[in-house]
Design a protein around this motif. Structure first.
Motif, PDB file in Angstrom:
ATOM      1  N   SER A  37       0.977  -1.051   0.028  1.00 31.08           N
ATOM      2  CA  SER A  37       0.040  -0.097  -0.049  1.00 31.08           C
ATOM      3  C   SER A  37       0.727   1.224  -0.052  1.00 31.08           C
ATOM      4  CB  SER A  37      -0.933  -0.103   1.109  1.00 31.08           C
ATOM      5  OG  SER A  37      -0.199  -0.073   2.404  1.00 31.08           O
ATOM      6  N   SER A  38       0.139   2.461  -0.525  1.00 30.93           N
ATOM      7  CA  SER A  38       1.129   3.412  -0.557  1.00 30.93           C
ATOM      8  C   SER A  38       1.332   4.198   0.958  1.00 30.93           C
ATOM      9  CB  SER A  38       0.332   4.547  -1.204  1.00 30.93           C
ATOM     10  OG  SER A  38       0.326   4.295  -2.858  1.00 30.93           O
ATOM     11  N   SER A  39       2.346   5.193   1.127  1.00 31.22           N
ATOM     12  CA  SER A  39       2.436   5.653   2.443  1.00 31.22           C
ATOM     13  C   SER A  39       1.312   6.493   2.933  1.00 31.22           C
ATOM     14  CB  SER A  39       3.790   6.569   2.076  1.00 31.22           C
ATOM     15  OG  SER A  39       4.068   7.442   3.438  1.00 31.22           O
ATOM     16  N   GLY A  40       0.788   6.384   3.913  1.00 29.10           N
ATOM     17  CA  GLY A  40      -0.286   6.961   4.641  1.00 29.10           C
ATOM     18  C   GLY A  40      -1.450   6.241   4.443  1.00 29.10           C
ATOM     19  N   ASP A  41      -1.653   5.292   3.540  1.00 22.18           N
ATOM     20  CA  ASP A  41      -2.735   4.173   3.368  1.00 22.18           C
ATOM     21  C   ASP A  41      -3.130   3.489   4.575  1.00 22.18           C
ATOM     22  OD1 ASP A  41      -3.306   5.537   1.109  1.00 22.18           O
ATOM     23  OD2 ASP A  41      -2.519   3.953  -0.028  1.00 22.18           O
ATOM     24  N   ASN A  42      -2.224   2.914   5.327  1.00 19.88           N
ATOM     25  CA  ASN A  42      -2.626   1.904   6.559  1.00 19.88           C
ATOM     26  C   ASN A  42      -1.671   2.235   7.684  1.00 19.88           C
ATOM     27  OD1 ASN A  42      -2.613  -0.556   8.086  1.00 19.88           O
ATOM     28  ND2 ASN A  42      -3.955  -1.316   6.020  1.00 19.88           N
ATOM     29  N   TYR A  43      -2.058   2.454   8.576  1.00 18.36           N
ATOM     30  CA  TYR A  43      -1.547   2.681   9.933  1.00 18.36           C
ATOM     31  C   TYR A  43      -1.719   1.649  11.160  1.00 18.36           C
ATOM     32  CZ  TYR A  43      -5.847   4.695  11.694  1.00 18.36           C
ATOM     33  OH  TYR A  43      -7.236   4.662  12.118  1.00 18.36           O
ATOM     34  N   MET A  44      -2.717   0.379  10.916  1.00 16.21           N
ATOM     35  CA  MET A  44      -3.078  -0.504  11.755  1.00 16.21           C
ATOM     36  C   MET A  44      -2.294  -1.739  11.545  1.00 16.21           C
ATOM     37  SD  MET A  44      -5.440   0.600  14.141  1.00 16.21           S
ATOM     38  CE  MET A  44      -6.435  -0.693  14.457  1.00 16.21           C
ATOM     39  N   SER A  45      -1.750  -1.806  10.405  1.00 13.49           N
ATOM     40  CA  SER A  45      -0.862  -2.992  10.021  1.00 13.49           C
ATOM     41  C   SER A  45      -0.127  -2.653   8.975  1.00 13.49           C
ATOM     42  CB  SER A  45      -1.869  -4.030   9.709  1.00 13.49           C
ATOM     43  OG  SER A  45      -2.589  -3.646   8.455  1.00 13.49           O
ATOM     44  N   VAL A  46       0.901  -3.760   8.608  1.00  8.10           N
ATOM     45  CA  VAL A  46       2.067  -3.493   7.637  1.00  8.10           C
ATOM     46  C   VAL A  46       1.587  -4.490   6.545  1.00  8.10           C
ATOM     47  CG1 VAL A  46       4.482  -3.968   6.924  1.00  8.10           C
ATOM     48  CG2 VAL A  46       3.810  -3.234   9.148  1.00  8.10           C
ATOM     49  N   VAL A  47       1.311  -3.793   5.295  1.00  6.05           N
ATOM     50  CA  VAL A  47       0.760  -4.607   4.072  1.00  6.05           C
ATOM     51  C   VAL A  47       1.855  -4.793   3.225  1.00  6.05           C
ATOM     52  CG1 VAL A  47      -0.958  -4.588   2.458  1.00  6.05           C
ATOM     53  CG2 VAL A  47      -1.633  -3.467   4.577  1.00  6.05           C
ATOM     54  N   LYS A  48       2.106  -6.063   2.661  1.00  6.21           N
ATOM     55  CA  LYS A  48       3.033  -6.383   1.968  1.00  6.21           C
ATOM     56  C   LYS A  48       2.688  -7.204   0.642  1.00  6.21           C
ATOM     57  CE  LYS A  48       5.833  -7.191   5.973  1.00  6.21           C
ATOM     58  NZ  LYS A  48       7.036  -8.056   6.626  1.00  6.21           N
ATOM     59  N   ARG A  49       3.368  -6.576  -0.544  1.00  8.06           N
ATOM     60  CA  ARG A  49       2.978  -7.315  -1.720  1.00  8.06           C
ATOM     61  C   ARG A  49       4.218  -8.465  -2.115  1.00  8.06           C
ATOM     62  NH1 ARG A  49       1.533  -3.735  -4.576  1.00  8.06           N
ATOM     63  NH2 ARG A  49      -0.850  -4.314  -4.725  1.00  8.06           N
ATOM     64  N   ILE A  68       0.341 -12.043  -4.416  1.00 10.46           N
ATOM     65  CA  ILE A  68      -0.484 -11.815  -3.158  1.00 10.46           C
ATOM     66  C   ILE A  68      -0.157 -10.840  -2.262  1.00 10.46           C
ATOM     67  CG2 ILE A  68      -0.770 -14.489  -3.410  1.00 10.46           C
ATOM     68  CD1 ILE A  68       1.200 -14.874  -0.952  1.00 10.46           C
ATOM     69  N   ILE A  69      -1.123 -10.540  -1.300  1.00  8.77           N
ATOM     70  CA  ILE A  69      -0.844  -9.576  -0.452  1.00  8.77           C
ATOM     71  C   ILE A  69      -0.675 -10.359   1.312  1.00  8.77           C
ATOM     72  CG2 ILE A  69      -1.988  -7.702   0.882  1.00  8.77           C
ATOM     73  CD1 ILE A  69      -0.992  -6.678  -1.690  1.00  8.77           C
ATOM     74  N   ILE A  70       0.006  -9.685   2.012  1.00  9.13           N
ATOM     75  CA  ILE A  70       0.141 -10.492   3.513  1.00  9.13           C
ATOM     76  C   ILE A  70       0.186  -9.224   4.258  1.00  9.13           C
ATOM     77  CG2 ILE A  70       1.297 -12.369   2.801  1.00  9.13           C
ATOM     78  CD1 ILE A  70       3.820 -11.351   4.200  1.00  9.13           C
ATOM     79  N   LYS A  71      -0.712  -9.280   5.491  1.00  7.99           N
ATOM     80  CA  LYS A  71      -0.644  -8.296   6.561  1.00  7.99           C
ATOM     81  C   LYS A  71       0.040  -8.683   7.808  1.00  7.99           C
ATOM     82  CE  LYS A  71      -4.413  -5.877   6.938  1.00  7.99           C
ATOM     83  NZ  LYS A  71      -5.557  -5.491   7.352  1.00  7.99           N
TER      84      LYS A  71
END
Length: 374
Positions: A37-49, A68-71
């Motif tokens: 995800s882009s910077s600032g789009d998510n603050y509750m978890s780390v999203v990785k492609r 795939i996406i992992i959180k």
């Protein structure tokens, strides 16, 4: 094989997880890890492609690939405690394991990304999802907000969610109640009350300050008075409604449905919602927890009534279809009474939503005017 960046993962551990859960059907040769995800789009978890390349077998030169996406949990313990990220991540795991499969049974097509795995591995909590970007979905610009047609699409998807809740509750009430116990309220609860009550009241105060500054002609005096009366009561009212839902009005709510948690197809004909950490079964009057909060034009009565109609018509259509398909149209004469009661709750919710949003929108309009004049 290695992932040498800030989103690094233990590739051997992931390969075992993917194999055990049939996530990847080919032999993995390489994994590339990057921001999901882009910077600032998510603050509750780390999203990785995770981009994976490999082949079917050692003698097969045809290469396969999958994204795939992992959180993961955010690394900062202090931040996790402040935002109750541990509770949120646990809630999301339970939502994907218990709520999503149940609701999908009663939907013509899913509104969720496919979840390959939600649980734990050697590194901690992990959620593995399909990469919606690979399926043609894109996020909208959170600064610009959503257009009216985007909001209407979201309302149609929200109708599927609430219709599935009604159908599941009527056709398998025991199962529905059991699954609902697997998720819980993480914002309007006693444990989080002090933190989130302060955020809500501070936000309202900032909006009031902006309105007072712009009230040179006195036209905003009455709205300001009404908002002032609500400021220190709103959290308690919402909390009480969520904690003490009327049974026939209870549906599954997303709880955090805003522009960062929705992806649309490039043709804007469909959308999917994700980030299920705030999922909870609660009163339909609290549809405000799920309504899109990013329309950039001033809300008029006709707009939120149109949203209510879209939601209501969708619920009637999808709930009726699900119940008819499974029950062959018999044994559910109370369906229309229940949905009519639900509709009254939705109208109240949309009215409350529009009233609350009017503050932010009015302030935004005023700020835009000030920028234009300057």
């Amino acid at each position: 094989m290695a992932c040498e960046n800030e989103y690094e993962e233990n590739v051997d551990s992931l390969r075992k997880l993917f194999s055990a859960n049939n996530i990847v059907s080919f032999n993995i040769q390489h994994m590339k890890c990057s921001a999901g995800s882009s910077s600032g789009d998510n603050y509750m978890s780390v999203v990785k492609r995770i981009q994976i390349r490999g082949h079917r077998n050692t003698n097969d030169h045809h290469k396969d690939s999958k994204s795939i996406i992992i959180k993961r949990q955010i690394p900062s313990l202090s931040r996790r405690q402040l935002y109750r990220c541990d509770e949120a991540f646990c809630n999301e795991i339970n939502a994907y394991n218990h709520i999503v499969p149940l609701l999908d049974r009663y939907m013509p097509d899913t509104i969720f990304p496919k979840c390959f795995y939600a649980g734990h591995d050697g590194k901690g909590e992990i959620i593995v999802l399909e990469d919606l970007k690979e399926e043609g979905f894109r996020m909208q610009n959170r600064i610009k907000g959503l257009e009216l047609n985007h909001c209407e699409i979201v309302m149609k998807q929200l109708a599927k969610l609430h219709a599935a809740s009604i159908a599941a509750k009527q056709l398998d009430n025991e199962m529905f109640r059991d699954k609902c116990k697997q998720v819980r309220e993480i914002v309007y609860c006693k444990e989080a009350e002090e933190f989130y009550r302060n955020i809500l009241e501070t936000s309202i105060e900032e909006s009031l300050d902006s309105l007072r500054t712009s009230n040179s002609d006195g036209c905003l005096t009455e709205p300001i008075k009404l908002i002032e009366k609500l400021q220190y009561k709103l959290f308690g009212k919402i909390q009480n409604s969520i904690s003490n839902p009327t049974d026939h009005m209870s549906v599954m709510c997303h709880g955090d449905l805003w522009v960062n948690n929705i992806m649309f197809t490039t043709t804007n004909a469909d959308c999917k919602e994700f980030d299920e950490e705030a999922y909870n079964g609660t009163n339909a009057i609290n549809t405000t927890k799920s309504l899109p909060r990013d329309h950039k034009t001033r809300f008029k009565r006709r707009i939120h009534q149109a949203f209510a109609r879209n939601l209501f018509c969708g619920v009637v259509s999808h709930a009726g279809e699900a119940i008819y398909t499974l029950y062959k149209g018999s044994g559910f004469a109370a369906e229309y009474i229940l949905i009519a009661q639900y509709y009254r709750g939705v109208l109240q919710a949309c009215t409350l939503w529009a009233s609350c949003m009017h503050v932010d929108i009015a302030c935004g309009d005023l700020r835009s005017q000030q920028y234009t004049q300057s």
